[in-house]
Enzyme design. Structure first.
Site, PDB file in Angstrom:
ATOM      1  N   LEU A   1      35.161  29.314   3.679  1.00  0.00           N
ATOM      2  CA  LEU A   1      34.854  27.970   3.188  1.00  0.00           C
ATOM      3  C   LEU A   1      33.718  27.442   4.060  1.00  0.00           C
ATOM      4  O   LEU A   1      33.724  27.635   5.282  1.00  0.00           O
ATOM      5  CB  LEU A   1      36.067  27.045   3.339  1.00  0.00           C
ATOM      6  CG  LEU A   1      37.083  26.968   2.205  1.00  0.00           C
ATOM      7  CD1 LEU A   1      38.219  26.032   2.609  1.00  0.00           C
ATOM      8  CD2 LEU A   1      36.453  26.492   0.913  1.00  0.00           C
ATOM      9  N   ASP A   2      32.750  26.765   3.458  1.00  0.00           N
ATOM     10  CA  ASP A   2      31.655  26.170   4.225  1.00  0.00           C
ATOM     11  C   ASP A   2      32.199  25.161   5.237  1.00  0.00           C
ATOM     12  O   ASP A   2      33.254  24.547   5.003  1.00  0.00           O
ATOM     13  CB  ASP A   2      30.685  25.437   3.283  1.00  0.00           C
ATOM     14  CG  ASP A   2      29.844  26.398   2.456  1.00  0.00           C
ATOM     15  OD1 ASP A   2      29.804  27.593   2.798  1.00  0.00           O
ATOM     16  OD2 ASP A   2      29.228  25.937   1.477  1.00  0.00           O
ATOM     17  N   PRO A   3      31.471  24.938   6.350  1.00  0.00           N
ATOM     18  CA  PRO A   3      31.892  23.900   7.304  1.00  0.00           C
ATOM     19  C   PRO A   3      32.083  22.529   6.660  1.00  0.00           C
ATOM     20  O   PRO A   3      32.964  21.772   7.072  1.00  0.00           O
ATOM     21  CB  PRO A   3      30.742  23.878   8.321  1.00  0.00           C
ATOM     22  CG  PRO A   3      30.218  25.277   8.312  1.00  0.00           C
ATOM     23  CD  PRO A   3      30.320  25.710   6.866  1.00  0.00           C
ATOM     24  N   LEU A   4      31.272  22.204   5.636  1.00  0.00           N
ATOM     25  CA  LEU A   4      31.397  20.903   4.976  1.00  0.00           C
ATOM     26  C   LEU A   4      32.503  20.856   3.926  1.00  0.00           C
ATOM     27  O   LEU A   4      32.708  19.821   3.281  1.00  0.00           O
ATOM     28  CB  LEU A   4      30.067  20.509   4.329  1.00  0.00           C
ATOM     29  CG  LEU A   4      28.950  20.116   5.290  1.00  0.00           C
ATOM     30  CD1 LEU A   4      27.699  19.720   4.534  1.00  0.00           C
ATOM     31  CD2 LEU A   4      29.386  18.984   6.214  1.00  0.00           C
ATOM     32  N   ALA A   5      33.209  21.986   3.744  1.00  0.00           N
ATOM     33  CA  ALA A   5      34.322  22.036   2.787  1.00  0.00           C
ATOM     34  C   ALA A   5      35.650  21.975   3.541  1.00  0.00           C
ATOM     35  O   ALA A   5      35.758  22.419   4.677  1.00  0.00           O
ATOM     36  CB  ALA A   5      34.254  23.311   1.960  1.00  0.00           C
TER      37      ALA A   5
END
Length: 333
Positions: free
Chosen positions: A56-60
């Site tokens: 998962l992306d850091p912003l997710a």
């Protein structure tokens, strides 16, 4: 620092690692990479071996299944699972990364109507070819795409076939200073929600980027079953262990075959077993006494053919920590 100060400094206690087997459903926090979240959970559980089932992306935020010990042998199976996200698309502002981390490259007025939004969303349902974004971990010639992007390079990417199973409009604001769409997306593996959001905004004529992304379902796992790192940190070790799901939770669509003691031993040695089973592509194999997961297999022409196997030591360790290890979450052959 003086020699005296250095000699009086308290040495950092070394974590004593131990065998831990199972799956932890983590609600990944904002700002951490999947690997950073994994390492924190691994440290809290003092686990020897760990891995995750897709990043998962850091912003997710949201569902991130973490695999420990024997569960890492089956983590690849989960990469193919369908996933569901809730996301916010900020309309009118396009960024370099298609999310809030990037720099704004264009600003356009939002002039679309509610009817146009509904019509555009309908267009994005079903199978489609999607070009992976430059800011992604996908590799080309052994190098991640985001490394090229950070160097100011754009490389050719092959479009990939993905499927949007469901696209629901949860909330919408087309006027004001920060117009947005909030969507719930159920999709196949390999779908980039950032690209989907950017493409939808482009189709609406205003451009846009993802301002929020939360994974709420992955395969059979839902965000309501997850634990946060904050809550995990506040628990004692037995409570943390109690949050682990059994290894076989990664095999929900496998048919269960149970073997007696003699055949269990031979199967664990990698020897095929004969029986009256029908042909089956996905099988989870359990021992009868004691009841324990032995590994995965498939059946062809009456032969049970071993796939990924647990070691006898792993089975002993699992049984020691979980005396009741019934073959749940599967169908009997």
């Amino acid at each position: 620092m003086s020699d005296m100060a250095a000699s009086t400094r308290t040495p950092r206690a070394k974590v004593q690692r131990r065998p831990v087997h199972g799956v932890l459903l983590l609600d990944k926090p904002l700002g951490l990479s999947s690997n950073q979240a994994l390492q924190k959970a691994k440290w809290l559980l003092r686990a020897e071996k760990a891995g995750h089932t897709g990043t998962l992306d850091p912003l997710a935020t949201g569902v991130l299944p973490l695999c420990f010990g024997a569960a890492t042998k089956f983590s690849q199976l989960h990469l193919d699972a369908d996933k569901t996200y809730e996301t916010t698309v900020r309309l009118g502002l396009k960024t370099t990364t298609a999310d809030a981390e990037g720099e704004v490259v264009s600003k356009r007025p939002v002039t679309c109507t509610v009817g146009q939004v509904v019509e555009v969303l309908d267009r994005f349902m079903g199978p489609m070819a999607q070009v992976p974004p430059m800011y992604s971990a996908l590799k080309k010639d052994g190098k991640a795409l985001y490394e090229y992007a950070r160097a100011g390079e754009t490389v050719e990417r092959e479009a990939r076939q993905v499927v949007i199973h469901d696209l629901e409009l949860l909330e919408m604001q087309l006027e004001g200073e920060a117009p947005f769409l909030r969507l719930r997306v159920t999709c196949s593996k390999g779908t980039y929600i950032r690209t989907l959001g950017e493409d939808i905004a482009e189709a609406l004529g205003c451009g846009g980027h993802l301002s929020a992304l939360r994974r709420v379902v992955t395969g059979p796992f839902e965000v309501s079953e997850c634990v946060t790192l904050e809550d995990l940190s506040a628990m004692d070790e037995p409570q943390r262990e109690a949050r682990l799901m059994p290894v076989q939770c990664l095999l929900p669509d496998h048919t269960t075959v149970t073997l007696d003691s003699e055949n269990s031993g031979r199967f664990l040695s990698g020897v095929r077993r004969r029986g009256t089973w029908p042909d089956l592509d996905r099988v989870s194999v359990f021992g009868e006494n004691p009841p324990a997961l032995l590994g995965s297999a498939h059946v062809k022409a009456g032969e049970l053919i071993p796939g990924r196997l647990l070691s006898p030591l792993e089975i002993q360790q699992i049984l020691k920590r979980s005396p009741v290890n019934q073959p749940a979450l599967a169908k009997q052959a």
